[in-house]
Design a protein around this motif. Structure first.
Motif, PDB file in Angstrom:
ATOM      1  N   CYS A  39       0.837  -1.195   0.000  1.00 52.44           N
ATOM      2  CA  CYS A  39       0.000   0.000   0.000  1.00 52.44           C
ATOM      3  C   CYS A  39       0.879   1.254   0.000  1.00 52.44           C
ATOM      4  O   CYS A  39       1.763   1.400   0.844  1.00 52.44           O
ATOM      5  CB  CYS A  39      -0.904  -0.016   1.230  1.00 52.44           C
ATOM      6  N   CYS A  42       0.009   3.351   3.591  1.00 51.77           N
ATOM      7  CA  CYS A  42       0.433   2.920   4.927  1.00 51.77           C
ATOM      8  C   CYS A  42       1.549   1.886   4.899  1.00 51.77           C
ATOM      9  O   CYS A  42       2.088   1.524   5.956  1.00 51.77           O
ATOM     10  CB  CYS A  42      -0.751   2.380   5.725  1.00 51.77           C
ATOM     11  N   CYS A  64      -7.070  -0.974   0.702  1.00 47.55           N
ATOM     12  CA  CYS A  64      -6.194  -1.620   1.672  1.00 47.55           C
ATOM     13  C   CYS A  64      -7.006  -2.055   2.885  1.00 47.55           C
ATOM     14  O   CYS A  64      -7.817  -1.286   3.413  1.00 47.55           O
ATOM     15  CB  CYS A  64      -5.107  -0.627   2.068  1.00 47.55           C
ATOM     16  N   CYS A  67      -5.757   0.421   5.961  1.00 42.58           N
ATOM     17  CA  CYS A  67      -6.019   1.864   6.085  1.00 42.58           C
ATOM     18  C   CYS A  67      -7.193   2.339   5.241  1.00 42.58           C
ATOM     19  O   CYS A  67      -7.538   3.522   5.282  1.00 42.58           O
ATOM     20  CB  CYS A  67      -4.767   2.663   5.731  1.00 42.58           C
TER      21      CYS A  67
HETATM   22 ZN   LIG Z   1      -2.855   0.936   3.539  1.00 40.78          ZN
END
Ligand SMILES: [Zn+2]
Lengths: 98, 199
Positions: A39, A42, A64, A67
């Protein structure tokens, strides 16, 4: 499918990343859901098959699990398929070793 | 599917003159969502208009609901091919919200709670063409449909009518939004069937 008006339980709102296998097989020779994505927001690394796919939308939006940010989005037009991967640092594919 | 008499539910027949090319009429209100539904309480809600030189105009819920209201009845056209006729809303015209804003901007990038964005020419928000609405069909707007408040720009495809509106960023240049940067048309006129880039 529509989301019930009395709330939107998560299980109605998205599917897991395996839902990407069919649509993406139109452009990729490998099964993208076997890849691992990182990702861009994050840094979480997870299998594409574990992303949360929102499909009740003008395109497919894969988010994701950590997050909720967008990792991948795909739009299928009449003669063009758009794939936006800016939310992924990289996709890592398992390959047969030589 | 059984054939139901058109008058059975008191619904009027489809008026083809009101249906843009490639669309069909629906009677329910499909929920489309590209992510989790943001849950924003009215007391936490805020709307900002920002300009190209950094000026910011803000309304909280009390200030917003104290503005003069309009009750537009409009047809909706979603790029996923459904259209819904005669939807009844209540909200504030963008002419009111942008009335005191000094700007040379030609474009707007609309930001929503949850991160969604969409872009459109500023002129498409003016002259009675767009509203920030907080009530639908006589009730507070449900979160699934964009509550506490959403943008309503019925002359463009519905993805331009951002749910959960948070900020209208007035810009000198055109910045593509969430769908516009992933293949959808920059303008999105349903009558010219501007679905995808190149249409
Ligand atoms: Zn993420």
């Amino acid at each position: 499918m529509t989301i019930p008006a009395d709330g939107s339980p998560a299980e109605y709102a998205y599917m897991d990343g395996n839902a990407l296998a069919g649509p993406l097989s139109e452009v990729f020779a490998v099964d993208v859901t076997t890849a691992t994505s990182r990702c861009a927001h994050c840094g979480r690394t997870e299998p594409v098959a574990a992303l949360r796919v929102y499909a009740h939308a003008p395109g497919l939006v894969a988010r994701c699990e950590g997050c909720d940010e967008v990792v991948l989005r795909m739009v299928r037009g009449t003669q063009t398929l758009w794939l936006d991967l800016r939310g992924a640092v990289a996709l890592a594919f398992p390959m047969d070793g030589a | 599917m059984p054939i139901v008499s058109r008058g059975f539910h008191g619904r009027r027949p489809t008026d083809d003159r009101k249906l843009p090319p490639g669309q069909f009429e629906t009677f329910d209100f499909p929920v489309l969502s590209a992510g989790p539904t943001p849950r924003v309480a009215q007391e936490d809600w805020e709307l900002d208009v920002t300009t190209e030189d950094g000026a910011r105009h803000s309304w909280d819920w009390a200030a917003f609901t104290a503005l003069p209201m309009e009750t537009p009845t409009v047809d909706l056209h979603c790029v996923t091919r459904w259209s819904k006729f005669g939807t009844e809303w209540q909200g504030v015209s963008l002419d009111v919200l942008l009335g005191d804003v000094e700007t040379a901007a030609e474009f707007a990038l609309v930001h929503a709670y949850g991160g969604y964005t969409t872009n459109l020419p500023l002129e498409d928000l003016l002259d009675g063409q767009a509203w920030i609405v907080h009530r639908y069909d006589g009730e507070d707007l449900a979160p699934e449909h964009g509550g506490p408040a959403r943008l309503l720009v019925p002359h463009l495809y519905l993805w331009k009518s951002a749910k959960w509106v948070r900020r209208i960023e007035l810009r000198l240049d055109d910045e593509p939004g969430f769908w516009e940067s992933a293949g959808y048309h920059d303008y999105g006129d349903p009558w010219r069937e501007q679905r995808y880039q190149g249409d």
